[in-house]
Motif scaffolding. Structure first.
Motif, PDB file in Angstrom:
ATOM      1  N   HIS A   1       0.826  -1.215   0.000  1.00 42.15           N
ATOM      2  CA  HIS A   1       0.000   0.000   0.000  1.00 42.15           C
ATOM      3  C   HIS A   1       0.858   1.262   0.000  1.00 42.15           C
ATOM      4  CE1 HIS A   1      -2.727  -3.114   1.612  1.00 42.15           C
ATOM      5  NE2 HIS A   1      -3.654  -2.432   0.977  1.00 42.15           N
ATOM      6  N   MET A   2       2.126   1.101  -0.206  1.00 37.98           N
ATOM      7  CA  MET A   2       3.020   2.259  -0.107  1.00 37.98           C
ATOM      8  C   MET A   2       2.886   3.189  -1.317  1.00 37.98           C
ATOM      9  SD  MET A   2       6.383   0.685   1.660  1.00 37.98           S
ATOM     10  CE  MET A   2       6.251  -1.080   1.721  1.00 37.98           C
ATOM     11  N   GLY A   3       3.236   4.441  -1.093  1.00 40.33           N
ATOM     12  CA  GLY A   3       3.247   5.410  -2.183  1.00 40.33           C
ATOM     13  C   GLY A   3       1.910   6.034  -2.500  1.00 40.33           C
ATOM     14  N   GLN A   4       0.931   5.832  -1.638  1.00 45.51           N
ATOM     15  CA  GLN A   4      -0.379   6.438  -1.907  1.00 45.51           C
ATOM     16  C   GLN A   4      -0.351   7.934  -1.554  1.00 45.51           C
ATOM     17  OE1 GLN A   4      -3.955   3.954  -0.918  1.00 45.51           O
ATOM     18  NE2 GLN A   4      -2.443   2.869   0.309  1.00 45.51           N
ATOM     19  N   GLU A   5      -1.279   8.647  -2.163  1.00 47.32           N
ATOM     20  CA  GLU A   5      -1.310  10.105  -1.957  1.00 47.32           C
ATOM     21  C   GLU A   5      -1.825  10.448  -0.558  1.00 47.32           C
ATOM     22  OE1 GLU A   5      -3.301  14.018  -4.062  1.00 47.32           O
ATOM     23  OE2 GLU A   5      -3.583  12.040  -4.967  1.00 47.32           O
ATOM     24  N   LYS A   6      -1.187  11.409   0.076  1.00 48.61           N
ATOM     25  CA  LYS A   6      -1.641  11.855   1.395  1.00 48.61           C
ATOM     26  C   LYS A   6      -2.858  12.769   1.253  1.00 48.61           C
ATOM     27  CE  LYS A   6       2.739  12.105   3.921  1.00 48.61           C
ATOM     28  NZ  LYS A   6       3.661  12.990   4.637  1.00 48.61           N
ATOM     29  N   ASP A   7      -3.725  12.725   2.263  1.00 49.16           N
ATOM     30  CA  ASP A   7      -4.826  13.692   2.342  1.00 49.16           C
ATOM     31  C   ASP A   7      -4.422  14.748   3.364  1.00 49.16           C
ATOM     32  OD1 ASP A   7      -7.091  15.140   2.915  1.00 49.16           O
ATOM     33  OD2 ASP A   7      -8.403  13.403   3.210  1.00 49.16           O
ATOM     34  N   THR A   8      -4.099  15.922   2.881  1.00 49.34           N
ATOM     35  CA  THR A   8      -3.661  16.998   3.791  1.00 49.34           C
ATOM     36  C   THR A   8      -4.729  18.089   3.890  1.00 49.34           C
ATOM     37  OG1 THR A   8      -2.552  18.124   1.962  1.00 49.34           O
ATOM     38  CG2 THR A   8      -1.216  16.609   3.273  1.00 49.34           C
ATOM     39  N   SER A   9      -5.958  17.741   3.532  1.00 53.98           N
ATOM     40  CA  SER A   9      -7.009  18.758   3.461  1.00 53.98           C
ATOM     41  C   SER A   9      -7.382  19.331   4.825  1.00 53.98           C
ATOM     42  CB  SER A   9      -8.263  18.170   2.807  1.00 53.98           C
ATOM     43  OG  SER A   9      -8.745  17.073   3.567  1.00 53.98           O
TER      44      SER A   9
END
Lengths: 67, 948
Positions: free
Chosen positions: B147-155
């Protein structure tokens, strides 16, 4: 009547209306005013006399006047 | 204390009084029946490896790391889900267990980035800790599918979500369900595709139903959900226990620090008001403390037309004292007064009222409770004998029927609301009396059994009609009444409420509540078991606020719902220390401990201690001060931590009163709206910069501890002390504990309170005295404080504020979760992301009549004034009712509210204003004029010079 006196008359009437179910509404109104109003407010309502006061508020003012 | 995370016992404690003894790793341990083996081991000092378990959540049994061996049982059960039993023998560490755990951990780590050295959670990561605990030394599996490399949610403005770090333990999902009760988070997908989601797949954290309480962040064992501050600053190195300065719940927190920099606020698990939970404000919205608009230097000016001049503290105190003395000599001592703050500590509040009574020589002291809970003090003092709520928050766990009237706890008291919702999910019944469909009326897994959407202003009629049903249908608890109350007074009251004019059917045209529904609600409350009433400003901020409080007390007494757990009358206090400010003698007619100023014995106590003579006459309340100012008899005001121009009703009248004064001293963090009319500004300190105590809505006195040096140079009690000394008073307190000692010797209900005792006990609920040395969680247990409980007839008197052709709608005002009061603090934090402006809620039918749609500018006018704001079309409000908040000065909702007030206390009638709405192009003339005035009034000479 000044705005402030008008406000105080409204307040006194409102107190009397809400104490209508007391055994002696006028005495209860007078006691409330005595316990919670600043002296200058009391002086103003005493000066207002009958102007705009409802029956029990007027009686309350008379009670205060006698104290 | 140096930094150490709070110990995690893995599963929640059991409340059983029966103990069981078992043996874990050869040592006997005694724990309450119902405890898990994991908890029993932790109590004994053995930390069994775990990932999906934490003691704020029910056990889940998914990570398979906490396996144990039990003599006589097959297999290796999970210790988190297996109850401890009498005589059980448990082994937590064997070669078999070690092998199993290592295998499980190997799988977890094979799908986890090995960037520990640069990970923000390095050193504060349970996954990292457990890998060490199980002795994992290598990982045999490849990284083909991870599951590595997924986009972070920084909202979210306060925390990040990095799915690459997620171990799918579900702690965050369960925290959202069990602790917060919002149920926003979910585990989306199955098996390998499982992923935490904040609502719909299209949602990010900011756009979802997440309320940013942070329970998920706290529960996360990895860096998956982590505070942005920790990412930016690093992990903390020490912590200090202190109390939140937002609402009346009074959550306690560990302020986790690095040097003098606050890294994060983590709710303290031992906090008796919040039990380790928090809301978005307490946990995250403290950035205002370092906001660039904070004023840190004293300022003075001769006229509000002039720019501010920065001066040294000494010059500011000398100028303030000379002005106060000048005015006292010229107009008389009664021309002076002051306002204490419900945001400041008990000690600071006590000093301000002392300065006014002993220094100014009068009783012209009031507090912000005037505009919120003054009717609570009046109503409960007269019926029960004590101006405070009857229960602790824990009491709700034993309630069977919860009646919420005029309160919106999910927005205004969110941490207690979570507690209440947990009890509701467990089966308690709910009655909501509110003009709006608040979240409690219907939200995930919560639905009110009865919602009575009354017409604003008819609380007394509704409660009297409920009393009518209870008395006439024989549902009153006569045994309780005969034993605890005055029977004659009850009989008089019962006769009154039984009158046909108070029947639900008669009052239906007034209250707009269907009689059948009201009758059903009354029957449920009277016969459903333990009945508890919770109320807020929707009760008090009316022309019959005090009557409504007394009507609530009548209802509780009539049904025998006072004096034990699960019942009672519970005012949900607005500000952090509004209870304390009232306790400390902030009202013009009362000394601390609610003793009337005309009481010669009480006065003599203070006169002896302070070596002064006190005025036996009550002083002016805030609205009376403003009236007197307009009349020319009130000329000087010291305001600590209160923005009356924005928070008090009829803004034009408030500004006229302030403008008529010759000396207005504002003691605050920011140049607030009141400061537009001030002549002296004394910079204040935040709750992070001071020592003292706050008292919450359950009468709980808790320590506020300084975690950083005040950036203005002084704590607020020191500022008041220096002002008093400049006035000639010989005060010489060296620490707030000495002020508490004085409070304690002058206030019977605080007789046993001291800082040492608070440090020892954590908190104390007053009264604390010889009869109750450890405090009083529940009041009126063996009898009412006043002796017999007093039934008081509360006749419905309609408000003078009437709708009509010019103003056909009723405006009611309130709060929203992300903001606090006038927004002075929260508007200076990232919380504006959720609520950048006040909106006007309008029912679709009313909007359609006027051709309005969501987002349109709307002119809102009443006979007091007008403002403009944007519309939000929603059926949360009933037809004929509109609603807004008062968090933003650009809107100034109180331009519209009137001078009408509660008959007994002058608490403003914020909840009922007759208004009209119409389409608008933008800000009103008044708003534009006010903006210009604010700009002009906030000029600071040194900044003007620097710009030139």
């Amino acid at each position: 009547m000044s705005d402030t006196t008008e406000t105080l008359v409204r307040m006194a009437n409102q107190i009397a209306d809400n104490l209508m179910q007391e055994s002696d509404p006028a005495a209860a109104t007078a006691q409330h005013i005595k316990l919670y109003w600043d002296p200058r407010m009391k002086a103003k309502i005493l000066a207002a006399q009958a102007d705009g006061l409802n029956d029990f508020a007027l009686k309350a003012v008379k009670i205060l006047n006698m104290q | 204390m140096t930094y150490e995370p709070q110990k995690d016992f893995g599963t929640p404690p059991s409340n059983s009084e029966k103990m069981v003894i078992l043996t874990i790793d050869g040592r006997e341990v005694s724990v309450p029946e119902g405890s898990s083996i994991m908890r029993a081991a932790a109590e004994q000092g053995t930390d069994i490896p775990k990932l999906c378990a934490t003691d704020s959540l029910e056990s889940f049994g998914s990570c398979r790391l906490c396996l144990v061996e039990i003599d006589g049982r097959r297999g290796t059960p999970a210790s988190c889900t297996t109850p401890a039993e009498e005589g059980m023998t448990v082994k937590t560490q064997t070669p078999m267990l070690q092998k199993l755990r290592k295998g499980v951990m190997e799988l977890y780590i094979s799908d986890h980035p090995l960037d520990c050295l640069t990970c923000a959670a390095n050193g504060d990561c349970e996954l990292q800790d457990q890998a060490g605990a199980v002795g994992l030394r290598n990982v045999r599996y490849g990284a083909d599918a991870t599951h590595m490399g997924q986009e972070k949610d920084t909202s979210n403005p306060y925390f990040d979500y990095d799915p690459s770090k997620c171990i799918a333990c579900s702690r965050c999902v369960r925290a959202c369900d069990e602790v917060q009760g919002t149920l926003a988070l979910t585990m989306e997908g199955r098996g390998f595709d499982s992923k935490i989601s904040a609502g719909l797949a299209s949602d990010d954290f900011l756009s979802s139903e997440c309320v940013s309480c942070g329970a998920c962040v706290q529960a996360c064992p990895t860096e998956t959900l982590i505070e942005k501050n920790v990412v930016e600053i690093g992990t903390p190195e020490r912590s200090v226990i202190t109390t939140c300065a937002y609402c009346g719940v009074g959550c306690t927190f560990r302020a986790e620090m690095r040097g003098e920099q606050l890294v994060r606020m983590v709710p303290w698990k031992e906090g008796k008001a919040n039990h380790g939970h928090s809301c978005v404000k307490g946990r995250f919205a403290w950035g205002y403390a370092q906001h660039q608009e904070r004023i840190t230097k004293p300022m003075i000016r001769a006229s509000i037309d002039e720019p501010w001049k920065e001066v040294e503290w000494g010059e500011a105190f000398a100028y303030a004292a000379s002005e106060l003395k000048r005015i006292s000599e010229k107009y008389g001592k009664n021309a002076l007064g002051g306002i204490t703050s419900s945001r400041c500590t008990n000690e600071e509040t006590f000093l301000v009222q002392k300065l006014i009574r002993a220094g100014f020589g009068n009783n012209n002291v009031d507090t912000c409770a005037r505009v919120c809970h003054s009717p609570t003090g009046f109503g409960l003092k007269n019926t029960f004998g004590t101006s405070a709520g009857t229960q602790d928050f824990d009491s709700v766990d034993d309630s069977d029927v919860i009646l919420v009237i005029g309160a919106n706890p999910t927005d205004a008291h969110p941490v207690f609301a979570s507690r209440m919702k947990r009890r509701l999910r467990a089966g308690a019944k709910l009655i909501v009396i509110d003009p709006r469909k608040t979240d409690l009326v219907r939200s995930p897994h919560i639905e009110a059994d009865h919602h009575l959407p009354l017409r604003p202003g008819t609380n007394v009629a509704v409660l009297t009609a409920m009393a009518h049903v209870i008395v006439t249908e024989g549902l009153a608890d006569e045994d309780f009444i005969r034993e605890r109350c005055d029977w004659d007074e009850y009989s008089h009251w019962a006769e009154f409420v039984s009158d046909k004019r108070n029947a639900p059917e008669t009052l239906e045209p007034v209250t707009m509540i269907a009689a059948d529904e009201l009758r059903a609600a009354a029957r449920l409350f009277a016969s459903g078991g333990n009945g508890a009433i919770y109320y807020g400003l929707g009760v008090t901020e009316h022309s019959q606020g005090s009557s409504t409080v007394m009507a609530i007390a009548n209802l509780a007494m009539a049904t025998g719902n006072v004096g034990r757990r699960g019942v009672g009358v519970n005012p949900l206090r607005g500000q952090n220390n509004v209870q304390g400010a009232c306790d400390m003698g902030s009202f013009p007619h009362e000394l601390s401990g609610y003793r009337h100023i005309s009481d010669g014995d009480a006065r003599a106590l203070f006169e002896d201690d302070w070596a002064v003579t006190l005025d036996p006459e009550p002083g002016l309340r805030i609205p009376n001060m403003l009236d007197a100012a307009v009349d020319g008899t009130f000329k000087a005001l010291y305001v600590q931590g209160e923005d009356i121009l924005q928070s008090d009703p009829n803004t034009k009248h408030v500004s006229a009163g302030l403008a008529a004064m010759e000396c207005v001293i504002v003691h605050d963090l920011f140049l607030n709206e009141t400061a537009n009319y001030a002549h002296i500004f004394l910079p204040g300190s935040t709750f992070l910069e001071k020592d003292g105590t706050f008292t919450n809505a359950e009468r709980r006195i808790q320590m506020v501890r300084k975690v950083m040096t005040p950036i203005n140079g002084m704590e607020d009690w020191q500022v008041t002390q220096q002002l008093a000394r400049a006035m000639g008073l010989d005060w010489d307190y060296s620490h707030p504990s000495e002020i508490m000692d004085e409070i304690s010797r002058l206030t019977p209900s605080f007789a046993g309170v001291s800082f040492d005792k608070l440090d020892e006990e954590g908190s104390l609920q007053w009264p604390v005295n010889d009869a109750a040395p450890d405090g009083s969680p529940i009041m009126h247990v063996d009898g009412f404080v006043r002796g017999k409980g007093k039934f008081i007839v509360t006749d419905y008197v309609p408000t003078d504020e009437k709708t009509g052709p010019r103003f056909p709608l009723l405006l009611t005002t309130g709060r929203i979760l992300s903001h606090y009061n006038v927004g002075a603090q929260t508007r200076r934090t990232e919380n504006v992301a959720w609520h950048p402006e006040d909106l006007l809620e309008i029912h679709p039918a009313d909007a359609e009549d006027r051709g309005l749609k969501s987002g349109d500018w709307v002119k809102l006018n009443s006979r007091s004034g007008e403002t403009t704001l944007r519309a939000e079309i929603t059926d949360r409000v009933a037809p004929g009712v509109v609603y807004t908040t008062f968090h933003h000065p650009a809107t100034q909702a109180n331009v519209v509210t009137t001078e009408f007030s509660d008959w007994a206390t002058n608490c403003p009638e914020y909840k009922v204003t007759a208004v009209q709405i119409s389409a608008s192009n933008g800000p009103s003339d008044w708003q534009e004029e006010y903006e210009a005035l604010s700009e002009q009034s906030r000029r600071i000479a040194s900044e003007i010079e620097a710009a030139e």
